[in-house]
Design a protein around this motif. Structure first.
Motif, PDB file in Angstrom:
ATOM      1  N   GLY A 143       0.811  -1.215   0.000  1.00  0.00           N
ATOM      2  CA  GLY A 143       0.000   0.000   0.000  1.00  0.00           C
ATOM      3  C   GLY A 143       0.844   1.264   0.000  1.00  0.00           C
ATOM      4  N   THR A 144       2.161   1.090   0.161  1.00  0.00           N
ATOM      5  CA  THR A 144       3.075   2.236   0.178  1.00  0.00           C
ATOM      6  C   THR A 144       3.885   2.282  -1.106  1.00  0.00           C
ATOM      7  N   CYS A 145       3.993   3.473  -1.677  1.00  0.00           N
ATOM      8  CA  CYS A 145       4.879   3.703  -2.819  1.00  0.00           C
ATOM      9  C   CYS A 145       5.931   4.731  -2.410  1.00  0.00           C
ATOM     10  N   ALA A 146       7.067   4.679  -3.072  1.00  0.00           N
ATOM     11  CA  ALA A 146       8.160   5.598  -2.726  1.00  0.00           C
ATOM     12  C   ALA A 146       8.652   6.295  -3.991  1.00  0.00           C
ATOM     13  N   TYR A 147       8.689   7.617  -3.927  1.00  0.00           N
ATOM     14  CA  TYR A 147       9.342   8.401  -4.983  1.00  0.00           C
ATOM     15  C   TYR A 147      10.810   8.522  -4.611  1.00  0.00           C
ATOM     16  N   ARG A 148      11.696   8.293  -5.584  1.00  0.00           N
ATOM     17  CA  ARG A 148      13.130   8.339  -5.292  1.00  0.00           C
ATOM     18  C   ARG A 148      13.851   9.245  -6.268  1.00  0.00           C
ATOM     19  N   GLY A 149      14.913   9.827  -5.750  1.00  0.00           N
ATOM     20  CA  GLY A 149      15.766  10.640  -6.611  1.00  0.00           C
ATOM     21  C   GLY A 149      17.065  10.968  -5.897  1.00  0.00           C
ATOM     22  N   MET A 150      18.036  11.397  -6.662  1.00  0.00           N
ATOM     23  CA  MET A 150      19.321  11.839  -6.119  1.00  0.00           C
ATOM     24  C   MET A 150      19.481  13.325  -6.465  1.00  0.00           C
ATOM     25  N   ILE A 151      19.983  14.087  -5.498  1.00  0.00           N
ATOM     26  CA  ILE A 151      20.172  15.525  -5.723  1.00  0.00           C
ATOM     27  C   ILE A 151      21.640  15.861  -5.509  1.00  0.00           C
ATOM     28  N   ASP A 152      22.193  16.661  -6.384  1.00  0.00           N
ATOM     29  CA  ASP A 152      23.548  17.174  -6.180  1.00  0.00           C
ATOM     30  C   ASP A 152      23.556  18.012  -4.897  1.00  0.00           C
TER      31      ASP A 152
ATOM     32  N   GLN B 205       5.374  16.580 -10.911  1.00  0.00           N
ATOM     33  CA  GLN B 205       4.067  17.126 -10.528  1.00  0.00           C
ATOM     34  C   GLN B 205       3.296  16.148  -9.643  1.00  0.00           C
ATOM     35  N   GLU B 206       3.287  14.883 -10.079  1.00  0.00           N
ATOM     36  CA  GLU B 206       2.586  13.831  -9.325  1.00  0.00           C
ATOM     37  C   GLU B 206       3.155  13.736  -7.902  1.00  0.00           C
ATOM     38  N   MET B 207       4.479  13.779  -7.803  1.00  0.00           N
ATOM     39  CA  MET B 207       5.138  13.697  -6.497  1.00  0.00           C
ATOM     40  C   MET B 207       4.806  14.918  -5.634  1.00  0.00           C
ATOM     41  N   LEU B 208       4.892  16.101  -6.221  1.00  0.00           N
ATOM     42  CA  LEU B 208       4.623  17.329  -5.454  1.00  0.00           C
ATOM     43  C   LEU B 208       3.185  17.370  -4.952  1.00  0.00           C
ATOM     44  N   GLU B 209       2.257  16.853  -5.762  1.00  0.00           N
ATOM     45  CA  GLU B 209       0.857  16.848  -5.323  1.00  0.00           C
ATOM     46  C   GLU B 209       0.669  15.985  -4.083  1.00  0.00           C
ATOM     47  N   ALA B 210       1.450  14.891  -3.992  1.00  0.00           N
ATOM     48  CA  ALA B 210       1.333  13.997  -2.831  1.00  0.00           C
ATOM     49  C   ALA B 210       1.808  14.682  -1.545  1.00  0.00           C
TER      50      ALA B 210
ATOM     51  N   ALA C 124      11.324  21.884  -0.851  1.00  0.00           N
ATOM     52  CA  ALA C 124      12.568  22.248  -1.554  1.00  0.00           C
ATOM     53  C   ALA C 124      13.310  21.000  -2.027  1.00  0.00           C
ATOM     54  N   LEU C 125      13.268  19.959  -1.201  1.00  0.00           N
ATOM     55  CA  LEU C 125      13.882  18.681  -1.595  1.00  0.00           C
ATOM     56  C   LEU C 125      13.236  18.148  -2.870  1.00  0.00           C
ATOM     57  N   LEU C 126      11.908  18.048  -2.829  1.00  0.00           N
ATOM     58  CA  LEU C 126      11.193  17.411  -3.930  1.00  0.00           C
ATOM     59  C   LEU C 126      11.267  18.252  -5.203  1.00  0.00           C
ATOM     60  N   GLU C 127      11.304  19.562  -5.031  1.00  0.00           N
ATOM     61  CA  GLU C 127      11.410  20.438  -6.211  1.00  0.00           C
ATOM     62  C   GLU C 127      12.785  20.331  -6.864  1.00  0.00           C
ATOM     63  N   SER C 128      13.746  19.727  -6.138  1.00  0.00           N
ATOM     64  CA  SER C 128      15.094  19.538  -6.694  1.00  0.00           C
ATOM     65  C   SER C 128      15.237  18.211  -7.438  1.00  0.00           C
ATOM     66  N   ILE C 129      14.130  17.464  -7.536  1.00  0.00           N
ATOM     67  CA  ILE C 129      14.160  16.162  -8.240  1.00  0.00           C
ATOM     68  C   ILE C 129      13.257  16.267  -9.469  1.00  0.00           C
ATOM     69  N   PRO C 130      13.813  16.624 -10.629  1.00  0.00           N
ATOM     70  CA  PRO C 130      12.953  16.812 -11.805  1.00  0.00           C
ATOM     71  C   PRO C 130      12.366  15.505 -12.344  1.00  0.00           C
ATOM     72  N   HIS C 131      13.083  14.384 -12.186  1.00  0.00           N
ATOM     73  CA  HIS C 131      12.630  13.117 -12.793  1.00  0.00           C
ATOM     74  C   HIS C 131      12.670  11.984 -11.767  1.00  0.00           C
ATOM     75  N   PRO C 132      11.714  11.964 -10.836  1.00  0.00           N
ATOM     76  CA  PRO C 132      11.726  10.886  -9.843  1.00  0.00           C
ATOM     77  C   PRO C 132      11.315   9.553 -10.446  1.00  0.00           C
ATOM     78  N   THR C 133      11.690   8.474  -9.757  1.00  0.00           N
ATOM     79  CA  THR C 133      11.125   7.157 -10.083  1.00  0.00           C
ATOM     80  C   THR C 133      10.161   6.792  -8.962  1.00  0.00           C
ATOM     81  N   LEU C 134       9.181   5.969  -9.289  1.00  0.00           N
ATOM     82  CA  LEU C 134       8.192   5.535  -8.293  1.00  0.00           C
ATOM     83  C   LEU C 134       8.353   4.037  -8.084  1.00  0.00           C
ATOM     84  N   TRP C 135       8.473   3.646  -6.821  1.00  0.00           N
ATOM     85  CA  TRP C 135       8.676   2.234  -6.464  1.00  0.00           C
ATOM     86  C   TRP C 135       7.471   1.758  -5.656  1.00  0.00           C
TER      87      TRP C 135
END
Length: 424
Positions: A188-197, A268-273, A283-294
């Motif tokens: 029931g849990t999904c995770a958006y992931r990304g790496m930020i410089d 957008q999908e991630m920010l809405e969540a 600020a973290l999430l806005e720094s991830i332009p192309h997240p993956t969803l797990w």
């Protein structure tokens, strides 16, 4: 007439992830063992980004003789915060709830692929075979036979399945035990992931008047039905971000069988969540332009990890949710205990099934508890723990203390118990 040395015991390992390769590396150092590792892919490779290891896992890594290669690629929180596992904060305003401290270890993490690369590079030639996807297993008397999709097979005295949550060998073990089969279940849990410089993130935080401390130290931001974690990887050059969202509309959530577990997602999908979260999190999430969803899956607690001469380790046995950063560590504890038992020359005069049963009776209760508490940790982080909810003082206290049993586990006493059970 000269006495010939006893024949080597043949160990087959299916699955070339971290647990399988770590086990093979330890076992191939012992002359009384003949080790073969089978990996389905054309080369070693790991999916995923950062993986963290608690103090118990770091002990297992050292015990497996891979501490030095691990340190070459591992990350630690920089001084003076090197003992902090996570700081806990409220998602809505980043206010401080407390910290979990793991003295001498802190947040020890590594990029999965880097760790596997360094392990695989230590394996002697001839141990690993690629393009070997196991489809079924048979046992007769004193041998296990594993069959691969390419038509080949392998026979051995002990077969260890380290082939992950979608293990093709788990069914054989559960059928052999007369137990119902277990499939991965969606949490029931999904995770958006990304790496930020990290330099870029610092500049963003400065521009917004946010505390740069949040970039330096592993953070966990907590909210109702969602939480976000961050920790530095690649020697602090990147910040690994995982943003979890739980859908609690159903008791038995279902992930569509035709949908991949990992997909690209829109920012957008991630920010809405996380629309109602505070500045630091946004600020973290806005720094991830192309997240993956797990889509996070785990296994129910299994009634047994071994049948005859076949044993399960790692995610094949006890795939769990990542909320304690403990999954890979449990696979390494499995590998450590099995390696200590199999590397003892007394194995040559013991029944393989007895040795695997000792492994099962020691490892399974602990791994099941780690599975269970990993799920409970997610409930706690998302204010769904019935005893704690969003009571801040209690939350801070609970989070500071609840990992001690996991990290301070005494593996030597596990080994003594297993040896006693075998009469060694």
């Amino acid at each position: 007439m000269h006495l010939s040395s006893p024949p080597a015991m043949r160990i087959g390992i299916v699955g070339g992830g971290i647990a399988g390769v770590a086990l093979a590396l330890d076992l191939c150092r012992h002359s009384h063992l003949h080790v073969q590792l089978f990996e389905a892919a054309p080369a070693f490779g790991e999916v995923g980004a950062g993986v963290s290891f608690g103090a118990n896992a770091v002990q297992a890594i050292k015990g497996l003789g891979i501490g030095e290669p691990y340190q070459r690629v591992a990350d630690r929180t920089p001084a003076p915060w090197q003992d902090i596992w996570f700081e806990w904060r409220k998602g809505q305003d980043a206010s401080y709830l407390g910290a979990s401290v793991a003295a001498g270890v802190g947040q020890s993490s590594v990029h999965r692929a880097d760790f596997l690369d360094v392990l695989a590079s230590e394996l002697p030639d001839g141990i690993a075979q690629f393009g070997k996807r196991a489809v079924r297993v048979e046992q007769d008397g004193n041998q296990a036979h594993v069959f691969f999709t390419d038509g080949s097979s392998h026979s051995c005295d002990i077969l260890i399945a380290a082939d992950g949550i979608k293990s093709s060998i788990r069914d054989h073990v559960l059928e052999g035990l007369g137990q119902p089969l277990a499939s991965p279940r969606f949490s029931g849990t999904c995770a958006y992931r990304g790496m930020i410089d990290s330099q870029q993130l610092r500049e963003t935080y400065r521009a917004r008047g946010l505390d740069e401390h949040l970039v330096n130290v592993p953070q966990m931001y907590l909210g109702l039905d969602a939480h976000i974690l961050t920790f530095p990887v690649k020697q602090g050059r990147l910040i690994n971000v995982v943003a979890f969202v739980s859908d609690r509309s159903s008791d038995k959530p279902v992930w569509p069988s035709d949908a991949p577990w990992v997909r690209n997602a829109s920012q957008q999908e991630m920010l809405e969540a996380f629309a109602d979260w505070g500045d630091a999190a946004r600020a973290l999430l806005e720094s991830i332009p192309h997240p993956t969803l797990w889509a996070l899956h785990d296994l129910e607690e299994l009634p047994g990890y071994v049948h005859g001469q076949v044993g399960l380790i790692g995610d094949a046995a006890h795939a769990m949710l990542p909320h304690q950063g403990a999954g890979a560590g449990q696979g390494l504890e499995d590998a450590w205990l099995l390696a200590r038992l199999l590397s003892d020359p007394q194995i040559l005069t013991s029944t393989p099934a007895d040795v695997l049963n000792a492994y099962d009776s020691i490892r399974r209760p602990r791994a099941c508890r780690v599975q269970r508490t990993s799920w409970q940790a997610g409930e706690l982080y998302e204010f769904r723990d019935p005893a704690v909810a969003d009571n801040e003082p209690l939350l801070g206290k609970t989070l500071a203390e609840r990992f001690d049993w996991l990290w301070s586990h005494d593996m030597q006493s596990d080994l003594q118990s297993a040896r006693a059970q075998l009469g060694w």
